[in-house]
Design a protein around this motif. Structure first.
Motif, PDB file in Angstrom:
ATOM      1  N   PRO A 332     -41.945  39.445  44.511  1.00 36.78           N
ATOM      2  CA  PRO A 332     -41.587  39.237  43.102  1.00 36.78           C
ATOM      3  C   PRO A 332     -41.116  37.832  42.769  1.00 36.78           C
ATOM      4  N   ASP A 333     -40.630  37.100  43.757  1.00 34.28           N
ATOM      5  CA  ASP A 333     -40.096  35.760  43.486  1.00 34.28           C
ATOM      6  C   ASP A 333     -41.142  34.651  43.600  1.00 34.28           C
ATOM      7  N   ASP A 334     -42.352  34.989  44.012  1.00 29.07           N
ATOM      8  CA  ASP A 334     -43.413  33.987  44.098  1.00 29.07           C
ATOM      9  C   ASP A 334     -43.959  33.673  42.701  1.00 29.07           C
ATOM     10  N   PRO A 335     -44.686  32.569  42.533  1.00 27.79           N
ATOM     11  CA  PRO A 335     -45.337  32.298  41.240  1.00 27.79           C
ATOM     12  C   PRO A 335     -46.209  33.480  40.827  1.00 27.79           C
ATOM     13  N   PRO A 336     -46.207  33.835  39.539  1.00 24.78           N
ATOM     14  CA  PRO A 336     -46.927  35.034  39.093  1.00 24.78           C
ATOM     15  C   PRO A 336     -48.428  34.955  39.365  1.00 24.78           C
ATOM     16  N   VAL A 337     -48.965  36.033  39.915  1.00 26.39           N
ATOM     17  CA  VAL A 337     -50.417  36.158  40.090  1.00 26.39           C
ATOM     18  C   VAL A 337     -51.070  36.491  38.752  1.00 26.39           C
ATOM     19  N   ILE A 338     -50.425  37.390  37.988  1.00 23.61           N
ATOM     20  CA  ILE A 338     -50.929  37.818  36.679  1.00 23.61           C
ATOM     21  C   ILE A 338     -50.054  37.207  35.598  1.00 23.61           C
ATOM     22  N   GLN A 339     -50.664  36.571  34.616  1.00 26.07           N
ATOM     23  CA  GLN A 339     -49.945  35.957  33.508  1.00 26.07           C
ATOM     24  C   GLN A 339     -50.325  36.633  32.200  1.00 26.07           C
ATOM     25  N   GLY A 340     -49.308  36.919  31.373  1.00 25.49           N
ATOM     26  CA  GLY A 340     -49.568  37.422  30.035  1.00 25.49           C
ATOM     27  C   GLY A 340     -49.523  38.928  29.900  1.00 25.49           C
ATOM     28  N   ARG A 341     -49.214  39.639  30.983  1.00 24.26           N
ATOM     29  CA  ARG A 341     -49.092  41.089  30.915  1.00 24.26           C
ATOM     30  C   ARG A 341     -47.617  41.458  31.006  1.00 24.26           C
ATOM     31  N   ALA A 342     -47.182  42.381  30.135  1.00 24.28           N
ATOM     32  CA  ALA A 342     -45.780  42.773  30.121  1.00 24.28           C
ATOM     33  C   ALA A 342     -45.363  43.332  31.475  1.00 24.28           C
ATOM     34  N   ARG A 343     -44.191  42.923  31.906  1.00 24.21           N
ATOM     35  CA  ARG A 343     -43.661  43.389  33.176  1.00 24.21           C
ATOM     36  C   ARG A 343     -42.798  44.616  32.924  1.00 24.21           C
ATOM     37  N   ILE A 344     -43.333  45.793  33.231  1.00 21.93           N
ATOM     38  CA  ILE A 344     -42.626  47.030  32.901  1.00 21.93           C
ATOM     39  C   ILE A 344     -41.895  47.624  34.098  1.00 21.93           C
ATOM     40  N   HIS A 345     -42.158  47.120  35.298  1.00 19.56           N
ATOM     41  CA  HIS A 345     -41.469  47.602  36.498  1.00 19.56           C
ATOM     42  C   HIS A 345     -40.544  46.485  36.974  1.00 19.56           C
ATOM     43  N   GLN A 346     -39.238  46.657  36.752  1.00 19.74           N
ATOM     44  CA  GLN A 346     -38.293  45.566  36.973  1.00 19.74           C
ATOM     45  C   GLN A 346     -37.977  45.338  38.448  1.00 19.74           C
ATOM     46  N   ASN A 347     -37.929  46.417  39.242  1.00 19.05           N
ATOM     47  CA  ASN A 347     -37.625  46.283  40.661  1.00 19.05           C
ATOM     48  C   ASN A 347     -38.880  46.604  41.457  1.00 19.05           C
TER      49      ASN A 347
END
Length: 454
Positions: A332-347
């Motif tokens: 989770p702390d790496d640069p995002p693979v997917i951009q522009g999609r809402a992040r609905i799973h916080q953990n």
């Protein structure tokens, strides 16, 4: 079900799929996502089925995967308020709900647009509030992705309070036409407003007189602790629920109602509406097989990999979609693979652990797991079975209704309206005609005073 109370009336909204995995845009029967004829057909069909409202989501940026435009999504969608304003001219009773981001807009401009839609539609406007702390989306706007995640609901709450201050700056009788003088007379302080908070410091005169509903209907999605408090503490009139099973849905329903009561809100002042889909067949077996085919069309093998990448935040293209789940931990702390999609799973770690348990218990492949966890509440069966299951879910307080979507744009709702709606009406759970003139009337929401104290 509480047998001592009157039977609940099912609230129905229609969600026209767009930039998501639920729309099977490759189906030969699929229509345009941009042509107004598609929106008109879906809205007119929903009104024919006595639905409460028509709902459009929002996409402020084209999604990317590792710097490249998604090739899994339908690309692009016109501005929601513009589309709904056009639909106001071809519908009479259907509510018109737009998703608009409170992070990348300003209260005066949006309050003016929504009040205008409420006037033009005769009181049928609604606003689904969403927030964002996404720097990728934010780069399309002057502020960029400046907003800290913990401030999203702070801004949303202030935004809504400011918008309500603007809407309530006019009384219903502030403007009177003087026929003899050939001019309009208005109260001296009509439209005057001032609002100051951490996010906004604005003041002036609001340019749009009080609209037919007083305020548009407010909707919101969010199940975090902050989202639940915002939903129950005087924020929205309705909240979208993500829960698929009756037990989970009932627990969420009770929680929101209890929180609302603690805030002094009357029972029923916050409606709970999960997203739902349906698949019909002449027999239950036919419907189950058809559902399986549709689900695999919605989530291809490549699509399943991408959906799981939103949580793993790793490139999963090397994993077999018809094999087991990835054996690596999320990053989770790496640069995002997917951009522009809402992040609905916080953990991410907790989510992956839950998914692995589900996959093991059901012997799911990667793709089957994606179909299971990213699907909506599914009602599969004959029309009679679907009508009964929808009704039972609402009467047992799993929700107050549903946002019904379909895999096919724009004709997917036709089958539901033709085959399921008459059965719900026979059961006494769905209106045979509209009761009121505004969206607030038809949702059974408490009436607003002519002027709300500000």
């Amino acid at each position: 079900m509480n047998m001592s109370r009157p039977k609940k009336q099912i609230i129905l909204g229609h969600y026209l799929g767009g930039v998501n995995h639920q729309t099977v845009w490759s189906d030969p029967a699929a229509g345009s996502q941009i042509d107004f004829a598609s929106f008109r057909h879906a809205a007119v069909t929903a009104e024919r089925g006595r639905f409460d409202f028509f709902f459009l989501a929002e996409g402020l940026a084209l999604r990317e995967r590792q710097g490249q435009i998604f090739d899994q999504d339908v690309i692009g969608r016109p501005d929601a308020i513009t589309v709904l304003t056009a639909l106001a001219a071809v519908t009479e009773h259907l509510g018109l709900v737009a998703t608009v981001n409170a992070t990348f807009n300003e209260p005066y401009e949006l309050a003016r647009q929504l009040a205008s839609l409420d006037h033009l539609s005769g009181g049928r406007a609604g606003w689904n509030i969403v927030t964002s702390s996404d720097a990728f989306t934010g780069q399309n706007f002057r502020r960029g992705g400046y907003l800290r995640r913990e401030d999203r609901y702070v801004r949303a709450a202030e935004f809504l309070a400011a918008a309500r201050r603007l809407w309530d700056s006019w009384d219903a009788g502030d403007v009177v036409a003087d026929q003899e003088e050939g001019r309009f007379l208005r109260r001296a302080d009509a439209g005057a407003f001032a609002f100051s908070g951490r996010q906004f410091d604005i003041g002036g005169r609001f340019a749009v007189p009080r609209s037919p509903q007083g305020q548009p209907v407010i909707l919101q999605a969010g199940v975090s602790a902050e989202g639940r408090e915002f939903a129950s503490g005087g924020g929205p009139d309705a909240i979208f629920s993500p829960y698929h099973t009756l037990t989970e849905a009932q627990a969420f329903y009770r929680d929101i109602q209890q929180r609302s009561a603690r805030h002094g809100r009357p029972p029923g002042s916050t409606k709970i509406l999960p997203g739902a889909a349906f698949v019909l067949g002449d027999t239950e077996a036919d419907a189950v097989e058809r559902h399986r085919e549709i689900a695999r069309a919605q989530i291809s093998g490549r699509g399943a990999q991408i959906l799981l990448e939103t949580v793993w935040n790793r490139d999963l293209s090397g994993y077999d979609p018809d094999g087991p789940l990835p054996d690596v931990e999320p990053a989770p702390d790496d640069p995002p693979v997917i951009q522009g999609r809402a992040r609905i799973h916080q953990n991410a770690s907790e989510t992956v652990a839950e998914w692995r348990a589900i996959a093991e218990a059901n012997r799911y492949t990667l793709r089957e797991l994606a179909i299971h966890v990213f699907g909506r509440t599914e009602f599969v069966g004959t029309p009679a079975q679907v009508a009964q299951r929808l009704d039972d879910f609402v009467q047992q307080d799993g929700s107050d209704g549903f946002i019904i979507g379909s895999h096919l744009t724009p004709t997917g709702l036709d089958e539901f309206v033709d085959k399921v709606v008459p059965l719900l009406q026979e059961r006494g759970s769905l209106r045979t005609d509209y009761e009121g003139t505004t969206l607030r009337d038809n949702l059974g929401l408490p009436a607003l005073a002519e002027r709300v104290a500000v």
